[in-house]
Design a protein around this motif. Structure first.
Motif, PDB file in Angstrom:
ATOM      1  N   LEU A  26      13.687  20.944  22.933  1.00  6.44           N
ATOM      2  CA  LEU A  26      14.379  22.229  22.844  1.00  6.44           C
ATOM      3  C   LEU A  26      13.370  23.366  22.706  1.00  6.44           C
ATOM      4  CD1 LEU A  26      17.031  23.834  22.611  1.00  6.44           C
ATOM      5  CD2 LEU A  26      16.965  23.404  20.151  1.00  6.44           C
ATOM      6  N   LEU A  27      12.359  23.168  21.864  1.00  4.69           N
ATOM      7  CA  LEU A  27      11.319  24.183  21.696  1.00  4.69           C
ATOM      8  C   LEU A  27      10.540  24.383  22.992  1.00  4.69           C
ATOM      9  CD1 LEU A  27       9.944  23.211  18.156  1.00  4.69           C
ATOM     10  CD2 LEU A  27      11.352  25.199  18.750  1.00  4.69           C
ATOM     11  N   ALA A  28      10.241  23.278  23.682  1.00  3.64           N
ATOM     12  CA  ALA A  28       9.531  23.389  24.960  1.00  3.64           C
ATOM     13  C   ALA A  28      10.355  24.204  25.952  1.00  3.64           C
ATOM     14  CB  ALA A  28       9.244  21.996  25.524  1.00  3.64           C
ATOM     15  N   GLY A  29      11.658  23.983  25.963  1.00  6.63           N
ATOM     16  CA  GLY A  29      12.532  24.740  26.844  1.00  6.63           C
ATOM     17  C   GLY A  29      12.543  26.223  26.515  1.00  6.63           C
ATOM     18  N   MET A  30      12.567  26.543  25.217  1.00 10.53           N
ATOM     19  CA  MET A  30      12.568  27.937  24.804  1.00 10.53           C
ATOM     20  C   MET A  30      11.261  28.634  25.185  1.00 10.53           C
ATOM     21  SD  MET A  30      15.534  28.577  23.528  1.00 10.53           S
ATOM     22  CE  MET A  30      16.134  27.455  24.810  1.00 10.53           C
ATOM     23  N   TRP A  31      10.158  27.879  25.199  1.00 12.13           N
ATOM     24  CA  TRP A  31       8.872  28.472  25.599  1.00 12.13           C
ATOM     25  C   TRP A  31       8.761  28.622  27.114  1.00 12.13           C
ATOM     26  CZ3 TRP A  31       6.694  24.712  21.560  1.00 12.13           C
ATOM     27  CH2 TRP A  31       6.539  25.363  20.337  1.00 12.13           C
ATOM     28  N   GLU A  32       9.488  27.809  27.854  1.00 12.78           N
ATOM     29  CA  GLU A  32       9.430  27.907  29.312  1.00 12.78           C
ATOM     30  C   GLU A  32      10.143  29.157  29.824  1.00 12.78           C
ATOM     31  OE1 GLU A  32       7.970  26.256  31.775  1.00 12.78           O
ATOM     32  OE2 GLU A  32       6.915  24.941  30.396  1.00 12.78           O
ATOM     33  N   PHE A  33      11.200  29.582  29.147  1.00 13.08           N
ATOM     34  CA  PHE A  33      11.945  30.763  29.606  1.00 13.08           C
ATOM     35  C   PHE A  33      11.080  32.031  29.633  1.00 13.08           C
ATOM     36  CE2 PHE A  33      15.905  28.330  28.464  1.00 13.08           C
ATOM     37  CZ  PHE A  33      16.454  28.356  29.738  1.00 13.08           C
ATOM     38  N   PRO A  34      10.292  32.332  28.586  1.00 18.33           N
ATOM     39  CA  PRO A  34       9.445  33.528  28.653  1.00 18.33           C
ATOM     40  C   PRO A  34       8.381  33.446  29.739  1.00 18.33           C
ATOM     41  CG  PRO A  34       9.679  32.784  26.377  1.00 18.33           C
ATOM     42  CD  PRO A  34      10.230  31.702  27.242  1.00 18.33           C
ATOM     43  N   ARG A  35       8.035  32.231  30.172  1.00 16.31           N
ATOM     44  CA  ARG A  35       7.052  32.078  31.244  1.00 16.31           C
ATOM     45  C   ARG A  35       7.677  32.306  32.620  1.00 16.31           C
ATOM     46  NH1 ARG A  35       4.812  27.673  32.428  1.00 16.31           N
ATOM     47  NH2 ARG A  35       2.681  28.424  32.750  1.00 16.31           N
ATOM     48  N   GLY A  36       8.985  32.522  32.652  1.00 15.30           N
ATOM     49  CA  GLY A  36       9.664  32.753  33.916  1.00 15.30           C
ATOM     50  C   GLY A  36      10.092  31.486  34.614  1.00 15.30           C
ATOM     51  N   ASN A  37      10.035  30.343  33.919  1.00 19.15           N
ATOM     52  CA  ASN A  37      10.397  29.059  34.516  1.00 19.15           C
ATOM     53  C   ASN A  37      11.812  28.674  34.096  1.00 19.15           C
ATOM     54  OD1 ASN A  37      10.514  26.528  35.635  1.00 19.15           O
ATOM     55  ND2 ASN A  37       8.773  25.680  34.524  1.00 19.15           N
ATOM     56  N   ALA A  38      12.795  29.149  34.846  1.00 18.84           N
ATOM     57  CA  ALA A  38      14.193  28.882  34.498  1.00 18.84           C
ATOM     58  C   ALA A  38      14.530  27.403  34.636  1.00 18.84           C
ATOM     59  CB  ALA A  38      15.123  29.709  35.389  1.00 18.84           C
ATOM     60  N   PHE A  39      13.938  26.738  35.633  1.00 17.16           N
ATOM     61  CA  PHE A  39      14.208  25.310  35.841  1.00 17.16           C
ATOM     62  C   PHE A  39      13.715  24.488  34.657  1.00 17.16           C
ATOM     63  CE2 PHE A  39      12.836  21.117  37.369  1.00 17.16           C
ATOM     64  CZ  PHE A  39      14.022  20.637  37.911  1.00 17.16           C
ATOM     65  N   GLY A  40      12.458  24.680  34.274  1.00 19.81           N
ATOM     66  CA  GLY A  40      11.903  23.945  33.148  1.00 19.81           C
ATOM     67  C   GLY A  40      12.617  24.269  31.853  1.00 19.81           C
ATOM     68  N   GLY A  41      12.899  25.550  31.631  1.00 18.97           N
ATOM     69  CA  GLY A  41      13.587  25.944  30.406  1.00 18.97           C
ATOM     70  C   GLY A  41      14.968  25.333  30.299  1.00 18.97           C
ATOM     71  N   THR A  42      15.712  25.346  31.405  1.00 15.45           N
ATOM     72  CA  THR A  42      17.064  24.782  31.396  1.00 15.45           C
ATOM     73  C   THR A  42      17.035  23.269  31.227  1.00 15.45           C
ATOM     74  OG1 THR A  42      17.804  26.559  32.876  1.00 15.45           O
ATOM     75  CG2 THR A  42      19.234  24.638  32.673  1.00 15.45           C
ATOM     76  N   ALA A  43      16.115  22.604  31.940  1.00 12.69           N
ATOM     77  CA  ALA A  43      16.037  21.142  31.875  1.00 12.69           C
ATOM     78  C   ALA A  43      15.635  20.669  30.484  1.00 12.69           C
ATOM     79  CB  ALA A  43      15.063  20.623  32.920  1.00 12.69           C
ATOM     80  N   PHE A  44      14.553  21.220  29.937  1.00 14.53           N
ATOM     81  CA  PHE A  44      14.083  20.776  28.629  1.00 14.53           C
ATOM     82  C   PHE A  44      15.112  21.077  27.538  1.00 14.53           C
ATOM     83  CE2 PHE A  44       9.548  21.340  30.303  1.00 14.53           C
ATOM     84  CZ  PHE A  44       9.439  19.981  30.585  1.00 14.53           C
ATOM     85  N   SER A  45      15.704  22.261  27.586  1.00 18.47           N
ATOM     86  CA  SER A  45      16.701  22.618  26.576  1.00 18.47           C
ATOM     87  C   SER A  45      17.933  21.721  26.674  1.00 18.47           C
ATOM     88  CB  SER A  45      17.118  24.088  26.741  1.00 18.47           C
ATOM     89  OG  SER A  45      16.003  24.947  26.630  1.00 18.47           O
ATOM     90  N   SER A  46      18.348  21.419  27.899  1.00 17.22           N
ATOM     91  CA  SER A  46      19.528  20.579  28.100  1.00 17.22           C
ATOM     92  C   SER A  46      19.317  19.166  27.580  1.00 17.22           C
ATOM     93  CB  SER A  46      19.888  20.527  29.596  1.00 17.22           C
ATOM     94  OG  SER A  46      20.241  21.802  30.081  1.00 17.22           O
TER      95      SER A  46
END
Length: 228
Positions: A82-102
């Motif tokens: 979940l934390l990894a996903g939250m860090w991916e969103f500020p990097r502009g990586n919607a795919f990684g952020g959504t996948a890791f958070s999910s």
């Protein structure tokens, strides 16, 4: 022209996502992010938790009760992803952020089912058929989510296609195992799901290692992931 000047958030093997462009006539200025790539953290956490549960599903050393994975699912597969996903969103990586958070949410919700004080299993009493059907619906739902990620991964790399493809099959086998009326067939389906889960875990380890090697400032060795 550098990646920063082009407004591109660089990532390993060219798999990074483009930063969102400002709307026309906007005075917004794209700024480079200093947040490191959290992809390896999310992938290693996912792979490790998946590997442990899958080893239980194939009944390694006669293990049939998966409850030891609860702690791992809450903190490693769940919170860390979940934390990894939250860090991916500020990097502009919607795919990684959504996948890791999910999948972080998946692992935490899955662990909660097996926590005794949660009362979830107790709510079904001795009606094991209803519990099995409920778990089947739960797993089928995550199979659908995974297939959606699989469709998106077709634009990324062969490694991600293999990862989400195997994970989709894993969820399918485990869901079918829960709703199967035959104990023998259910056991075989669960073991098949465990086998595909182990394959999924090693693919995730590979992609995570590739991300980690590529993120080094003086990266020399980069594992290919078949980027499209």
């Amino acid at each position: 022209m550098s990646d920063i000047e082009k407004g591109v958030s660089s990532s390993s093997n060219g798999a990074g996502a483009l930063q969102a462009s400002p709307p026309p006539h906007s005075t917004a200025v794209l700024r480079p992010t200093r947040i490191a790539n959290a992809g390896t953290l999310g992938l290693f956490s996912f792979a490790s938790t998946t590997f442990i549960l899958s080893m239980y599903n194939v009944q390694t050393r006669g293990i049939k009760t998966p409850n030891v994975v609860v702690g791992m699912a809450i903190f490693c597969g769940g919170l860390t992803q979940l934390l990894a996903g939250m860090w991916e969103f500020p990097r502009g990586n919607a795919f990684g952020g959504t996948a890791f958070s999910s999948y972080g949410a998946f692992w935490m919700s899955y662990a909660t089912i097996f926590i005794p004080n949660s009362g979830i299993l107790d709510a079904y009493g001795t009606d094991t058929s209803e519990l099995a059907s409920a778990l089947g619906v739960y797993l089928f739902t995550w199979m659908i989510v995974t297939i959606l990620f699989l469709i998106t991964s077709l634009r990324k790399s062969a490694a991600f296609v293999a990862l989400f493809g195997c994970l989709s099959v894993t969820f399918m086998f485990l869901a079918c195992s829960e709703i199967s009326a035959s104990t023998t067939i259910s056991t075989h389906l669960a073991k098949s799901g465990g086998a595909f889960g182990i394959i999924t875990a090693f693919i995730a380890y590979y992609v995570g290692l590739s991300e980690l090697l590529a993120s080094e400032a003086k990266a020399v060795t980069v594992l290919p992931i078949g980027a499209f």
